[in-house]
Structure formats: structure tokens, C-alpha cells
Design an enzyme around this catalytic site. Structure first.
Site: not given
Ligand code: BGC
Length: 802
Positions: A745
Site C-alpha cells: 500500500d
Molecule cells: C490506500 C489505497 C490506495 C492508495 C493509493 C492508500 O492510502 O489505502 O487503497 O490505493 O492509497 O492512493
């Protein structure tokens, strides 16, 4: 002639075929969004058949939610749209507009605009007082009132707000507003809302409620309240949600959505509520496999604590469901079920099969979903026979403590009963049982991800069994010294490697040569230095409209820079970029359609938008389990049930990848709480992990082969998910045969080399190539570790048709 990866390379944000009509936010996509929204709405109550509303009726619309109508949740699951249709639009923007008591609408419109102007955010406004004279005038105008209640939640905060120090500015504002307005939790009505509901329900003969919400909310205030005749759970229905809501209220279609979650009588009835905020640094999943209906339908007396069970949903027509045949083979069991529309209107019905396994030594949930399907549109008296099949594996339980066979999926001896119908409560016992003469091991596995510090877990009779306590894991161990600089929210700084000579005489083997079959990938990779590999396992700078960074980016070897983009409620492009896309209904609403074909269509359409905007990997679907209503991100996820979750995810992945756009299932796994999500340890038994929290991912991987998977921020039983070899290599790849890329993530607190060792292929938003080189130098990783991860990134790029 088109060049391979042409969009990714040369055309950020420029349509590839300028003369073709754009698909992004096209009329067709908006229509599909509206259709999906309609089909996922759930009619909770319809006493005296007040719904559907006759289109010639006069209506009084109450509640700021009429205008403060919320399309979806916040954070990466948000979508930048050209408009959001609210309920007022729904009644007025149609061929035959409905008569509304306009002075009341003017009042709410003004109030909402005023609060927005003062810094209020959609779904986070105070319910204004109903002026006495408007109430009186509305009463004189009509006998029918509609109350709209809206809610909003988002990434990085929960629906009961507890503060911690790593929130982004925008999210902080939202959570502060939420706490200020809703206090304890937005699960319940505020005092202002209660007052408005009381006044309206005492004043009108017919009172209809619309719930424009993103997750489970209190239903106690209307479930047994005779003054409220009808309730439509319209969800956060995407950008066309208001139009879709009016379509259903006016009977343009019969409601056919069914709950994907259990709506209990109170928040405290969910066993996970008590410990939800016990600590900012851990959550004990003590209720074990008894999540959602598995708890309420199994434990004695808990069924009475449910207002609306899993699978529940009324229609404007009625159906008869009849089991015609049952067949068992060594592959599994199938039922032929005939569904007949016995009412006066056209409609669709959902049929589900639940298994009731013998309690045995392991103890089981009294019902578990193993198959489901939705009928086509059935006219009155029309029937359809549906075949519903499932495997024996779907009925098996995982024995983590060795009560029957250690670390194996087993079928314990006894009679397996089946219940068939729509909701878990209304399903009727089928006249067929599957007899297992003696215990059978269906699959022998190895113990993985076992808990260290989970004290006990619940059993099916509500008692708890104690679990062995192991020494805590030292997840901060680091062979190259811990560094604050390498953790946290950095973006990739440059466009990758320093410049190189790219003249005509470039004799390198290029990725295109591999794509064309002239050379193989290992030959290309043999040319790459360790530093090249370290960059390939690191997020690359944004190009064009991208907001979430890219993968690849090494032109000397013809490796394009392919961009990722959020998900899951639509292609997310930040407002500053000037591109509007389609906001689909939230994932929970899509799950409530129980319609895999429709979800696949949404996947195709969403991926078309991703592709048209020259993006390559969509960070969707999100598929964590609804463990508790308080999780601020439940709107992005499908259900409390892993089977429904897995099947819905598989359907959308199939649609997305048919466009040669990569799907990314996320967040793997146990990211069921947002507060302090980067540093919270989800402590869960191996059985609950496998049967509940991993199961949906397992189904999605096995059924639909997603090209990517995102590991989650949180820890799982003491290890960061992104640094967890047992999770990412042993289970995901070893047991399930996952072939795609594992991405972290964004800005995890994991150490890059440890993530690489665990099989987390790429670190996002940026990696730390210099720390990987340090780790190489220190012998903490080898070139082959980097090579394996980099190879998977390149294999994914080879699958794209960008
Ligand atoms: C989220 C993800 C997301 C990523 C990119 C993170 O903060 O948990 O779901 O895809 O950011 O924006």
C-alpha cells in the site's frame, strides 16, 4: 501504426483516437451507473404498500440529505465527477416530474448551500430545524413525506473518531467534522435528526425514509415504528444515485437488492464493537469466525438481535422458490431451483444456498453461504430454473489446533444440511442432506500466520477457548539499521535513473523484443544491473494525469512507465487535473445486487475509462471484510461474508482485465479498522484468517487471476502485512498459485528490503533503491530476491495492452 504501450509511453491524458467519442463519463456509462445503483438498493420496509409512489402524488421532502446527497466515501475511494444527482434531481429531472412542495425544498437547498459555504462537507452537515410554518404548509399540501438521511465516511478515520498523529489534512478536517456532528458515532441519528423524524412522522399519514449511507446504520428507529411505513436503503449510489433512488421509489423497477450485511438492533450487538477501539496498536479478533450472520444466526438468542438479516430485501412483487433437484458428485453438490414470480409486477429474485455443517469437534457457524445467483427479470407468473453448484471444499472448515487434523481443511463426519432461499433467515431446509461417514481431510496445508498474542477466541456456543501465547514478534528488527527517512509519505523524486545514451545504436534487448517473442525475459534481465532491479521494484514518478505513481520506467531497455490509478468506486483523478470520470455505486451496493454479470459490466466500463486516460493498473477492487460497522472504509468493501465478497471481486476483475487493464485486489489483509492503520496489529486465529479474512482473496485469485494484489498497511499477528513471507509467498503464491505482482500500500512503514524478501514485489508510492543497495551490500538480500520481484513487475507490463 500503433506502438506497443503507446498510451503509457507517449500519450498521457490524450485520447488515442481523437475522432472517436469518449467513453469516460459517457452517457452509456452514466446509464450503467444508474442501473447498477437501482439494482443494489434494498427495500427494508414497505408496510401498507406505500411504495411504489404513484407518479401523480404530491410529495414533501424532508431532511438536508435531499440536497446533501452523498455519492460515495472519501479518500482514495473518492471520484472526481461532473455532477452528483440528488433526490430532488431524481424527482424533477425526468420526463414527468413529480409534484414537490417547493418551499420546503428551497429551505433545505439554502441551508445546505449555506453550510457548504461555511466549510461543511458533503454528508457532514448539521440537520437544520424544520420551521413550524413550513411543516404546517407541507401538511396542507400532501399526506406523503420522504425523509432522507445521509452519511459520509472515508479513508484513515473510523465512524467513531479516535485521533492519532498521521492523518492527512483533508481527512483530519472530515473526521473532526464527523466527531463534532455525530459525537459517539454516525451509526446513530443525531438529536436534530431524531427531532425531525419525530415531527415528520407525527404529521404525515405516509412516511417514507431514504437511507443515503455507506454502511450499516441504526435501523431501530423505524423497524418497529408504525408511523414510518417504508424504508429504502439507497446507499451511496454513485453520481446518478438520486435519479436511481427516484426510479425505485416511483416503481420504474421493483427493488431487487439484498443485504450483504446483517443489520442488528444496536451497534453493541456486533461482537467486534466492544474491542474495536480497545487499543490504537492492536485489535483482537476474538469473535473468530463468528462475523456477521455467522454470529447472529449461530449463537443462542442472537437471532432476536437482528432487525434485517443478511440476504434480506423486499420487492414490489413476490416470488416462490422451489428446489426441484439435488445432485452430488465427487466434485460437489448442485441444486436446481425454480423461481416463480407470484406477484403482479415484474421483478428479479436472488437465490442463495447456505450449508449447515455438523458442529463436530471444531464447532461451526450454523449457516454459511456456498452459492447464489440472481434471476433474470421475471414477468408475473414467469418462472426460471437456476442451477446452483458448490464444491466440497466450500463446505469444509480449517482445523488450526489439530482437533481433527492439524492445519487441514476437513469435513467432519455427519449430515450436512442445506438451506435455500434469499435471506439467511428465510432460506428453507432443502429435502436433501449430504452424509459424510467419517472425517475427511479435503486439503492438507501447513500452519501459517499463527497468532502470538490473541488470548482467546469465541466458539459457537458463545464460550471462549484460550489460545497459546507466544513471545511477541520483533517486527522492528532491521539488518541495516532503522531509518526514519526511509519510512513515510515520500514520492519518487526523479524520473528514475540518471540519463543514458539512447541513440540509434542501442543494442540492448528491449521489452518489446520479449513481447514479440524474439528474446526471453531472462535474457533481457541479465542485462540489468542491481540498481536497475532496485528501481524496478520501486514506484516511479507520475506521468500525465496519474496521481498514484507508476511501475517500470527504464527506457534503455524499452521498459515503459505504466501508471496506476485508484479505485474502487471509479477511476479517481484528482480535481486539479481537469478530468471527470464516472462514479459507480459503492462496492457494498454493488454486492447488494448479487449479480455477477452486472458487476462484470461495471468492471469493463471502469477499465475502459482507465485505459482511455492512458493509465494501466487500476487499484481496485477493494475487498476487506465488513468486520464491524465502525470501519470508516467499509463502503469500499463488499460484505461481511467472504464468499459473496470473493465472487463479486472475481466478477469485476474479469471485466477489468478483459480490457487488458490490470486489476489490483486490496488490502491484503485484515485492514478492518482505519485508525492508526499503519501501526495496528490485527490479531486473529489462523482459522478465522483462512475461513473469513483470506477467503474472499482466495476465491478472487483462484477464479479470476488478478494481475496485482496490494498488501495492507497493518500488521497481521505481529508482522507487517507487506513484510510477511508466510502471507505473500507461502499462502498467496504457494497455496493459491497467485502469478501477479504484489504491491505495497502507499507509504507503508515497512522496510523495503524486508518487503522484497517477503515477496512484496514493488514498494509504493516510492521505493528506496539506495536502501536496497545497502541491504545487498550487507548481505541482507541477494540479487535473486530483487530479480524475482522485478521479473513479476515486467511480466505484468507484458500483459498490458496500453
Ligand atoms: C490506500 C489505497 C490506495 C492508495 C493509493 C492508500 O492510502 O489505502 O487503497 O490505493 O492509497 O492512493
Amino acid at each position: 501504426m500503433l506502438t506497443r504501450w503507446q498510451r503509457a509511453r507517449f500519450m498521457p491524458n490524450v485520447p488515442l483516437y481523437p475522432n472517436q467519442p469518449k467513453v469516460t463519463a459517457s452517457k452509456e456509462h452514466l446509464e450503467l451507473s444508474r442501473r447498477a445503483s437501482r439494482e443494489g438498493m434494498v427495500l427494508l420496509k414497505n408496510d401498507k404498500q406505500v411504495l411504489p409512489i404513484n407518479s401523480l402524488s404530491k410529495l414533501a421532502l424532508f431532511g438536508k440529505g435531499v440536497f446533501d446527497f452523498v455519492k460515495g466515501g472519501g479518500g482514495s475511494g473518492d471520484v472526481t465527477v461532473e455532477h452528483v444527482r440528488n433526490l430532488y434531481d431524481g424527482f424533477t429531472m425526468r420526463e414527468h416530474p413529480v409534484d414537490l412542495f417547493e418551499p420546503l425544498c428551497d429551505y433545505y437547498r439554502d441551508e445546505v448551500e449555506k453550510q457548504y459555504a461555511e466549510g461543511g462537507k458533503p454528508g457532514l452537515l448539521v440537520e437544520p430545524e424544520v420551521p413550524e410554518e413550513l411543516l404546517e404548509a407541507a401538511k396542507a399540501y400532501t399526506d406523503t413525506a420522504i425523509i432522507t438521511i445521509s452519511r459520509f465516511s472515508g479513508e484513515s478515520w473510523d465512524r467513531k473518531v479516535v485521533y492519532y498523529d498521521r492523518q492527512e489534512e483533508g481527512e483530519k478536517i472530515q473526521s473532526e467534522l464527523s466527531e463534532k456532528i455525530f459525537g459517539e458515532s454516525d451509526y446513530y441519528l443525531t438529536a436534530n435528526e431524531q427531532k425531525m423524524v419525530r415531527l415528520v412522522s407525527e404529521s404525515f399519514e405516509k412516511v417514507i425514509v431514504v437511507l443515503n449511507v455507506g454502511g450499516v446504520v441504526d435501523t431501530q428507529w423505524f423497524a418497529e415504528n408504525d408511523k414510518i411505513s417504508s424504508v429504502l436503503l439507497s446507499w451511496q449510489g454513485g453520481m446518478e444515485g438520486g435519479l436511481a433512488t427516484a426510479d425505485v421509489l416511483l416503481g420504474e423497477i421493483s427493488p431487487c437488492g439484498k443485504l450483504a450485511d446483517t443489520f442488528a438492533k444496536s451497534l453493541e450487538d456486533y461482537p467486534s464493537t466492544e474491542g474495536f477501539h480497545e487499543s490504537p496498536t492492536y485489535v483482537n479478533y476474538s469473535e473468530d469466525i463468528y462475523v456477521g450472520y455467522r454470529y447472529f444466526e449461530t449463537l443462542e438468542g442472537k437471532a432476536d438481535r437482528v432487525n434485517y438479516p443478511f440476504g434480506y430485501g423486499l420487492s414490489y412483487t413476490t416470488f416462490n422458490i422451489e428446489v426441484k433437484a439435488a445432485n452430488a458428485s465427487e466434485n460437489g453438490i448442485s441444486f436446481d431451483v425454480e423461481v416463480t414470480n407470484t406477484g403482479a409486477l415484474t421483478g428479479k429474485e436472488v437465490v442463495a444456498v447456505y450449508v449447515k455443517a455438523p458442529q463436530g469437534r471444531l464447532k461451526k457457524a450454523s449457516k454459511s453461504l456456498v452459492a447464489f445467483a440472481k434471476t433474470k427479470e421475471l414477468a408475473p407468473n414467469e418462472s426460471q430454473v437456476i442451477t446452483l453448484s458448490h464444491s466440497l471444499y466450500d463446505m469444509a472448515s480449517y482445523d488450526d489446533l489439530g482437533k481433527v487434523a492439524k492445519s487441514a481443511y476437513v469435513l467432519e463426519a455427519g449430515a450436512y444440511e442445506f438451506y435455500i432461499g434469499n435471506s439467511v433467515r428465510d432460506a428453507k431446509k432443502a429435502g436433501y442432506e449430504y452424509e459424510v461417514a467419517e472425517d475427511v481431510v479435503i486439503e492438507q496445508l501447513t500452519a501459517r500466520c499463527i497468532p502470538h498474542e490473541l488470548p482467546s477466541r469465541m466458539l459457537s456456543d458463545g464460550s471462549f477457548e484460550e489460545l497459546e501465547q507466544l513471545p511477541p514478534v520483533n517486527y522492528m528488527e532491521n539488518a541495516i539499521g532503522w531509518s526514519q527517512a526511509a519510512l513515510g509519505a515520500n514520492g519518487p523524486e526523479t524520473r528514475g535513473l540518471p540519463w543514458r545514451n539512447l541513440d540509434e545504436k542501442n543494442t540492448n534487448i528491449l521489452l518489446e523484443d520479449v513481447a514479440d517473442g524474439k528474446d526471453d525475459l531472462d535474457a533481457l534481465m541479465a542485462q540489468l544491473s542491481d540498481l536497475d532491479l532496485a528501481y524496478l521494484v520501486s514506484g516511479q514518478p507520475n506521468l500525465g494525469v496519474a496521481d498514484t505513481f507508476g511501475w517500470g520506467n527504464n527506457e534503455a531497455f524499452g521498459i515503459p512507465s505504466v501508471m496506476t490509478a485508484d479505485g474502487p468506486a471509479g477511476l479517481r483523478i484528482r480535481p486539479e487535473r481537469g478530468v471527470y470520470t464516472t462514479a459507480w455505486p459503492i462496492a457494498t451496493q454493488l454486492a447488494c445486487t448479487w449479480d455477477q454479470n452486472l458487476i462484470r459490466e461495471v468492471g469493463v466500463a471502469a477499465a475502459e475509462e482507465v485505459k482511455e486516460n492512458n493509465l494501466c493498473v487500476w487499484l481496485a477492487p477493494a475487498m476487506n471484510i465488513h468486520r464491524n460497522p465502525l470501519c470508516g472504509r467499509n463502503f469500499e468493501y463488499y460484505s461481511e461474508d467472504p464468499f459473496l465478497t470473493g465472487k463479486m471481486a472475481a466478477a469485476i476483475i474479469g471485466g477489468i482485465q478483459s480490457m487488458k487493464v490490470g486489476a489490483t485486489v486490496k488490502h491484503f489483509c485484515c485492514n478492518n479498522k482505519e485508525t492508526n492503520r499503519r501501526n495496528s496489529d490485527s490479531r486473529v486465529s489462523e482459522r478465522a484468517l483462512r475461513e473469513i479474512y483470506l477467503k474472499g482473496f482466495e476465491i478472487a485469485v483462484k477464479d479470476a487471476d488478478p494481475w496485482a494484489l496490494m498488501s495492507s498497511y497493518n500488521l497481521v499477528n505481529g508482522y507487517r502485512a507487506s513484510e510477511n513471507h508466510e502471507l505473500l509467498e507461502d499462502i498467496l503464491r504457494g497455496e493459491w498459485n497467485f502469478k501477479g505482482v504484489v504491491t505495497s500500500d502507499w507509504f507503508t512503514l515497512g522496510e523495503h528490503y524486508k518487503e522484497t524478501l517477503a515477496g512484496n514485489d514493488i514498494k509504493m508510492g516510492c521505493g528506496y533503491p539506495e536502501r536496497l543497495m545497502m541491504a545487498l551490500e550487507a548481505g541482507a538480500i541477494k540479487r535473486e530476491n530483487l530479480y524475482r520481484c522485478a521479473k513479476r513487475v515486467l511480466e505484468l507490463i507484458l500483459k498490458l495492452e496500453a
